[in-house]
Design an enzyme around this catalytic site. Structure first.
Site, PDB file in Angstrom:
ATOM      1  N   LYS A 156      -5.935-130.687  73.042  1.00  0.00           N
ATOM      2  CA  LYS A 156      -4.837-130.402  73.994  1.00  0.00           C
ATOM      3  C   LYS A 156      -3.700-129.754  73.210  1.00  0.00           C
ATOM      4  CE  LYS A 156      -6.110-134.491  76.586  1.00  0.00           C
ATOM      5  NZ  LYS A 156      -6.905-135.169  75.524  1.00  0.00           N
TER       6      LYS A 156
ATOM      7  N   ARG B 124       6.704-112.963  63.223  1.00  0.00           N
ATOM      8  CA  ARG B 124       7.490-111.733  63.062  1.00  0.00           C
ATOM      9  C   ARG B 124       6.700-110.612  62.393  1.00  0.00           C
ATOM     10  NH1 ARG B 124      13.007-112.769  61.386  1.00  0.00           N
ATOM     11  NH2 ARG B 124      14.053-113.843  63.094  1.00  0.00           N
TER      12      ARG B 124
ATOM     13  N   ASP C 147      11.575-111.873  70.495  1.00  0.00           N
ATOM     14  CA  ASP C 147      11.930-112.957  71.429  1.00  0.00           C
ATOM     15  C   ASP C 147      11.964-112.530  72.899  1.00  0.00           C
ATOM     16  OD1 ASP C 147      12.252-114.715  69.283  1.00  0.00           O
ATOM     17  OD2 ASP C 147      14.326-114.076  68.984  1.00  0.00           O
TER      18      ASP C 147
ATOM     19  N   PHE D 262      24.532-108.956  58.526  1.00  0.00           N
ATOM     20  CA  PHE D 262      25.777-108.526  57.877  1.00  0.00           C
ATOM     21  C   PHE D 262      26.951-108.847  58.810  1.00  0.00           C
ATOM     22  CE2 PHE D 262      28.588-104.822  56.538  1.00  0.00           C
ATOM     23  CZ  PHE D 262      28.903-105.350  55.302  1.00  0.00           C
TER      24      PHE D 262
HETATM   25  P1  ATP Z   1      17.716-111.008  66.596  1.00  0.00           P
HETATM   26  O1  ATP Z   1      17.717-111.158  68.099  1.00  0.00           O
HETATM   27  O2  ATP Z   1      16.378-110.730  66.042  1.00  0.00           O
HETATM   28  O3  ATP Z   1      18.443-112.128  65.876  1.00  0.00           O
HETATM   29  P2  ATP Z   1      20.114-109.445  66.454  1.00  0.00           P
HETATM   30  O4  ATP Z   1      20.351-107.980  66.437  1.00  0.00           O
HETATM   31  O5  ATP Z   1      20.668-110.199  67.632  1.00  0.00           O
HETATM   32  O6  ATP Z   1      18.562-109.665  66.281  1.00  0.00           O
HETATM   33  P3  ATP Z   1      22.156-110.511  64.712  1.00  0.00           P
HETATM   34  O7  ATP Z   1      22.087-111.044  63.319  1.00  0.00           O
HETATM   35  O8  ATP Z   1      22.804-111.328  65.764  1.00  0.00           O
HETATM   36  O9  ATP Z   1      20.664-110.095  65.111  1.00  0.00           O
HETATM   37  O10 ATP Z   1      22.968-109.120  64.662  1.00  0.00           O
HETATM   38  C1  ATP Z   1      22.561-108.105  63.751  1.00  0.00           C
HETATM   39  C2  ATP Z   1      23.766-107.529  63.073  1.00  0.00           C
HETATM   40  O11 ATP Z   1      24.599-106.867  64.051  1.00  0.00           O
HETATM   41  C3  ATP Z   1      24.701-108.537  62.417  1.00  0.00           C
HETATM   42  O12 ATP Z   1      24.204-108.980  61.156  1.00  0.00           O
HETATM   43  C4  ATP Z   1      25.971-107.718  62.297  1.00  0.00           C
HETATM   44  O13 ATP Z   1      25.875-106.816  61.210  1.00  0.00           O
HETATM   45  C5  ATP Z   1      25.951-106.912  63.621  1.00  0.00           C
HETATM   46  N1  ATP Z   1      26.768-107.586  64.633  1.00  0.00           N
HETATM   47  C6  ATP Z   1      26.432-108.684  65.359  1.00  0.00           C
HETATM   48  N2  ATP Z   1      27.444-109.041  66.179  1.00  0.00           N
HETATM   49  C7  ATP Z   1      28.451-108.149  65.971  1.00  0.00           C
HETATM   50  C8  ATP Z   1      29.778-107.969  66.520  1.00  0.00           C
HETATM   51  N3  ATP Z   1      30.275-108.788  67.439  1.00  0.00           N
HETATM   52  N4  ATP Z   1      30.505-106.927  66.060  1.00  0.00           N
HETATM   53  C9  ATP Z   1      30.023-106.093  65.123  1.00  0.00           C
HETATM   54  N5  ATP Z   1      28.805-106.207  64.567  1.00  0.00           N
HETATM   55  C10 ATP Z   1      28.018-107.208  64.974  1.00  0.00           C
END
Ligand code: ATP
Length: 318
Positions: free
Chosen positions: A215, A252, A128, A74
């Site tokens: 391999k 996953r 990861d 999102f």
């Molecule tokens: P994975 O490592 O499995 O991809 P993740 O938590 O890093 O997990 P992201 O899709 O990068 O996955 O982030 C999850 C959610 O966190 C995003 O979809 C968004 O809703 C929110 N999010 C990410 N970055 C920000 C930000 N800079 N500010 C506010 N919300 C954020």
């Protein structure tokens, strides 16, 4: 004293998210805190999609893969107005604190909410193992087991047919899944972002390998444009049939293994204790077998730890 907390899972799902959810719910209730679940991560916060949950409702969810409260990407959550609505929704329900289970993107969302007056704590949920502040993330152990089983199976058939297999794991820029799987399975060739090989280097290693028949060439995702082209070059140079297997989202899924469950339950219980102690804007880590918290804003800026030592171990062992 916190009276109500909410829990969400966000970003890529991973084995153990349900375990974490169950453990947070149980720990909260045991500390006289009412737990709520938010559906579809930050999207559910914005859409007011959350509800109270009981111990009975989470009793068996730890046996399931994925996340029963769903996850969502999102990106709109980076928008201040969207976050304001989410905070209003939480406050209207009297929820003061949030447990955010996910990767570093999820942590960034949590940090923004902290700035807006919501108490937050992060739990590292991603296969990861790419969160630098913690030795292990929730999901890593089980995903590693899934990869190990897949490579063992490939090895069976490749040994029978005298084949080379180029296998791609997930990792999102972090080589931990591939490096550890290479050590476990004895993959003859390993290429990870921390030590990327050219196709020629792969071929040289295959030609020099002691392995007579099957391999394994293990590579991390997002490193090469076309693995099939690499496989063709390997086949031409080695004169050995070469196939590509991209493990993909299989990594996953699945029920968290016993060690994962134990680690996750203890981490989640620790998270609730830290929230009660007044910690906010932090995430839980496990470092040298001990739990600790670190500010999320520091975590997301941390450099990846060096993989030199474990790569040297791979070189010594395989
Ligand atoms: P994975 O490592 O499995 O991809 P993740 O938590 O890093 O997990 P992201 O899709 O990068 O996955 O982030 C999850 C959610 O966190 C995003 O979809 C968004 O809703 C929110 N999010 C990410 N970055 C920000 C930000 N800079 N500010 C506010 N919300 C954020």
């Amino acid at each position: 004293m916190i009276k109500k907390i909410a829990i969400l899972t966000s970003g890529g799902d991973c084995p153990g998210m349900n375990v974490a959810l169950k453990a947070v719910v149980n720990s909260a209730i045991n500390n006289n805190i009412e737990p709520y679940v938010v559906f579809e991560g930050y999207k559910g916060l914005y859409e007011n999609n959350f509800e109270k949950i009981s111990k009975e409702e989470v009793k068996f969810i730890d046996r399931k893969g994925g996340t029963v409260i769903y996850s969502a990407r999102f990106p709109q959550f980076a928008d201040l107005d969207i976050r304001k609505k989410a905070v209003e929704n939480l406050k209207a329900e009297g929820i003061e604190a949030l447990v955010c289970i996910g990767g570093d993107g999820t942590y960034k969302g949590a940090a923004r909410l902290t700035e807006m007056g919501i108490k937050t704590i992060g739990l590292p949920g991603t296969i990861d193992n790419d969160i630098s502040s913690t030795d292990f993330t929730i999901g890593f152990n089980t995903a590693l087991e899934t990869i190990t089983n897949a490579i063992d199976n490939l090895r069976d058939t490749s040994e029978s047919h005298n084949r080379i297999n180029v296998v791609e794991t997930m990792g999102h820029g972090c080589g931990d899944l591939a490096i550890n799987a290479a050590i476990i399975t004895g993959a003859e060739v390993l290429s990870v972002p921390e030590r990327k090989l050219t196709t020629k280097q792969m071929i040289d290693k295959l030609l020099a390998s002691d392995s007579k028949r099957s391999k394994i060439v293990l590579v991390s995702e997002l490193m090469y444009d076309d693995l099939n082209k690499i496989a063709e070059e390997i086949e031409r140079a080695t004169k050995q049939e070469t196939k590509v297997t991209i493990l993909g989202h299989i990594q996953r899924g699945g029920r968290a293994n016993a060690i994962e469950r134990l680690l996750t339950i203890r981490m989640a219980n620790y998270a609730v204790k830290m929230l009660i102690k007044g910690k906010t804007g932090v995430a839980v880590n496990i470092v040298n077998n001990k739990f600790q918290t670190k500010p999320i804003l520091d975590i997301v800026k941390m450099e990846r730890p060096s993989k030199q030592k474990i790569l040297s171990e791979y070189d010594e062992i395989v």
